[in-house]
Scaffold this motif. Structure first.
Motif, PDB file in Angstrom:
ATOM      1  N   GLU A  22       0.826  -1.208   0.000  1.00 33.98           N
ATOM      2  CA  GLU A  22       0.000   0.000   0.000  1.00 33.98           C
ATOM      3  C   GLU A  22       0.862   1.260   0.000  1.00 33.98           C
ATOM      4  O   GLU A  22       0.555   2.231  -0.707  1.00 33.98           O
ATOM      5  N   HIS A  23       1.925   1.255   0.794  1.00 36.77           N
ATOM      6  CA  HIS A  23       2.835   2.404   0.826  1.00 36.77           C
ATOM      7  C   HIS A  23       3.514   2.580  -0.529  1.00 36.77           C
ATOM      8  O   HIS A  23       3.603   3.703  -1.040  1.00 36.77           O
ATOM      9  N   ALA A  24       4.009   1.499  -1.120  1.00 33.26           N
ATOM     10  CA  ALA A  24       4.682   1.579  -2.418  1.00 33.26           C
ATOM     11  C   ALA A  24       3.723   2.120  -3.480  1.00 33.26           C
ATOM     12  O   ALA A  24       4.119   2.959  -4.309  1.00 33.26           O
ATOM     13  N   GLU A  25       2.483   1.679  -3.467  1.00 33.87           N
ATOM     14  CA  GLU A  25       1.483   2.179  -4.416  1.00 33.87           C
ATOM     15  C   GLU A  25       1.238   3.680  -4.210  1.00 33.87           C
ATOM     16  O   GLU A  25       1.132   4.444  -5.177  1.00 33.87           O
ATOM     17  N   PHE A  26       1.173   4.104  -2.964  1.00 31.57           N
ATOM     18  CA  PHE A  26       0.992   5.516  -2.636  1.00 31.57           C
ATOM     19  C   PHE A  26       2.155   6.348  -3.179  1.00 31.57           C
ATOM     20  O   PHE A  26       1.952   7.382  -3.821  1.00 31.57           O
ATOM     21  N   MET A  27       3.380   5.883  -2.942  1.00 37.88           N
ATOM     22  CA  MET A  27       4.563   6.617  -3.399  1.00 37.88           C
ATOM     23  C   MET A  27       4.628   6.659  -4.921  1.00 37.88           C
ATOM     24  O   MET A  27       4.975   7.692  -5.506  1.00 37.88           O
ATOM     25  N   ASP A  28       4.309   5.553  -5.575  1.00 39.53           N
ATOM     26  CA  ASP A  28       4.284   5.541  -7.043  1.00 39.53           C
ATOM     27  C   ASP A  28       3.299   6.575  -7.576  1.00 39.53           C
ATOM     28  O   ASP A  28       3.576   7.251  -8.568  1.00 39.53           O
ATOM     29  N   ALA A  29       2.162   6.721  -6.912  1.00 34.92           N
ATOM     30  CA  ALA A  29       1.169   7.713  -7.338  1.00 34.92           C
ATOM     31  C   ALA A  29       1.711   9.131  -7.171  1.00 34.92           C
ATOM     32  O   ALA A  29       1.460   9.998  -8.025  1.00 34.92           O
ATOM     33  N   LEU A  30       2.481   9.385  -6.110  1.00 35.86           N
ATOM     34  CA  LEU A  30       3.078  10.709  -5.920  1.00 35.86           C
ATOM     35  C   LEU A  30       4.039  11.038  -7.053  1.00 35.86           C
ATOM     36  O   LEU A  30       4.107  12.188  -7.507  1.00 35.86           O
ATOM     37  N   VAL A  31       4.783  10.041  -7.504  1.00 37.79           N
ATOM     38  CA  VAL A  31       5.690  10.238  -8.639  1.00 37.79           C
ATOM     39  C   VAL A  31       4.872  10.528  -9.903  1.00 37.79           C
ATOM     40  O   VAL A  31       5.161  11.476 -10.640  1.00 37.79           O
ATOM     41  N   ASP A  32       3.854   9.730 -10.147  1.00 37.93           N
ATOM     42  CA  ASP A  32       3.019   9.908 -11.336  1.00 37.93           C
ATOM     43  C   ASP A  32       2.361  11.282 -11.375  1.00 37.93           C
ATOM     44  O   ASP A  32       2.196  11.867 -12.444  1.00 37.93           O
ATOM     45  N   GLU A  33       2.001  11.807 -10.214  1.00 38.91           N
ATOM     46  CA  GLU A  33       1.376  13.128 -10.108  1.00 38.91           C
ATOM     47  C   GLU A  33       2.369  14.272 -10.269  1.00 38.91           C
ATOM     48  O   GLU A  33       1.969  15.430 -10.407  1.00 38.91           O
ATOM     49  N   GLY A  34       3.679  13.980 -10.186  1.00 39.75           N
ATOM     50  CA  GLY A  34       4.689  15.028 -10.246  1.00 39.75           C
ATOM     51  C   GLY A  34       4.966  15.674  -8.905  1.00 39.75           C
ATOM     52  O   GLY A  34       5.746  16.621  -8.811  1.00 39.75           O
ATOM     53  N   PHE A  35       4.356  15.173  -7.853  1.00 37.65           N
ATOM     54  CA  PHE A  35       4.580  15.694  -6.502  1.00 37.65           C
ATOM     55  C   PHE A  35       5.963  15.284  -6.003  1.00 37.65           C
ATOM     56  O   PHE A  35       6.718  16.105  -5.482  1.00 37.65           O
ATOM     57  N   LEU A  36       6.294  14.018  -6.155  1.00 34.35           N
ATOM     58  CA  LEU A  36       7.595  13.487  -5.748  1.00 34.35           C
ATOM     59  C   LEU A  36       8.489  13.431  -6.975  1.00 34.35           C
ATOM     60  O   LEU A  36       8.216  12.693  -7.919  1.00 34.35           O
ATOM     61  N   VAL A  37       9.548  14.238  -6.969  1.00 33.01           N
ATOM     62  CA  VAL A  37      10.432  14.371  -8.119  1.00 33.01           C
ATOM     63  C   VAL A  37      11.583  13.374  -8.049  1.00 33.01           C
ATOM     64  O   VAL A  37      11.904  12.708  -9.032  1.00 33.01           O
ATOM     65  N   LEU A  38      12.201  13.277  -6.906  1.00 29.41           N
ATOM     66  CA  LEU A  38      13.313  12.352  -6.653  1.00 29.41           C
ATOM     67  C   LEU A  38      13.162  11.825  -5.244  1.00 29.41           C
ATOM     68  O   LEU A  38      12.662  12.526  -4.368  1.00 29.41           O
ATOM     69  N   GLY A  39      13.653  10.625  -4.995  1.00 29.12           N
ATOM     70  CA  GLY A  39      13.581  10.134  -3.635  1.00 29.12           C
ATOM     71  C   GLY A  39      14.313   8.835  -3.438  1.00 29.12           C
ATOM     72  O   GLY A  39      14.491   8.068  -4.380  1.00 29.12           O
ATOM     73  N   GLY A  40      14.738   8.615  -2.207  1.00 31.97           N
ATOM     74  CA  GLY A  40      15.384   7.366  -1.858  1.00 31.97           C
ATOM     75  C   GLY A  40      16.077   7.452  -0.520  1.00 31.97           C
ATOM     76  O   GLY A  40      16.238   8.532   0.048  1.00 31.97           O
ATOM     77  N   PRO A  41      16.482   6.288  -0.011  1.00 36.13           N
ATOM     78  CA  PRO A  41      17.125   6.250   1.302  1.00 36.13           C
ATOM     79  C   PRO A  41      18.528   6.843   1.270  1.00 36.13           C
ATOM     80  O   PRO A  41      19.229   6.758   0.262  1.00 36.13           O
ATOM     81  N   LEU A  42      18.909   7.440   2.391  1.00 38.63           N
ATOM     82  CA  LEU A  42      20.278   7.912   2.571  1.00 38.63           C
ATOM     83  C   LEU A  42      21.145   6.735   3.012  1.00 38.63           C
ATOM     84  O   LEU A  42      20.640   5.626   3.232  1.00 38.63           O
TER      85      LEU A  42
END
Length: 92
Positions: A22-42
């Motif tokens: 569910e979290h992965a699907e949510f994050m994928d949607a943020l990318v598709d919407e253009g809200f999340l541009v780049l992301g990942g663990p440090l």
């Protein structure tokens, strides 16, 4: 643009945490919407950095509040306005 730093529950790998799909699907949607541009663990694999396109810190908090992991598996450490001056994505 904002730089968002989240802290995750490090007791188990992300993919083994409850509600991972569910979290992965949510994050994928943020990318598709253009809200999340780049992301990942440090490097510590506990903190996660995201470049987020939003109008305000409040808008970011409101959008992330609907994440299945909000406040249980992920907690916001910081949200900072970020002026991008160098961006190879724009030159393509």
């Amino acid at each position: 643009m904002f730089l968002l730093i989240l802290r995750r529950d490090g007791s188990r790998p992300m993919e083994e945490q409850s509600l991972w799909d569910e979290h992965a699907e949510f994050m994928d949607a943020l990318v598709d919407e253009g809200f999340l541009v780049l992301g990942g663990p440090l490097a510590d694999e506990i903190r996660v950095a995201h470049a987020v396109e939003a109008d305000s810190e409040e808008a970011i908090r409101a959008r992330l509040a609907t994440d299945p992991w909000s406040e249980s598996h992920l907690v916001i450490d910081s949200i900072e306005p970020w002026t991008i001056r160098l961006d190879a994505r724009e030159s393509a």
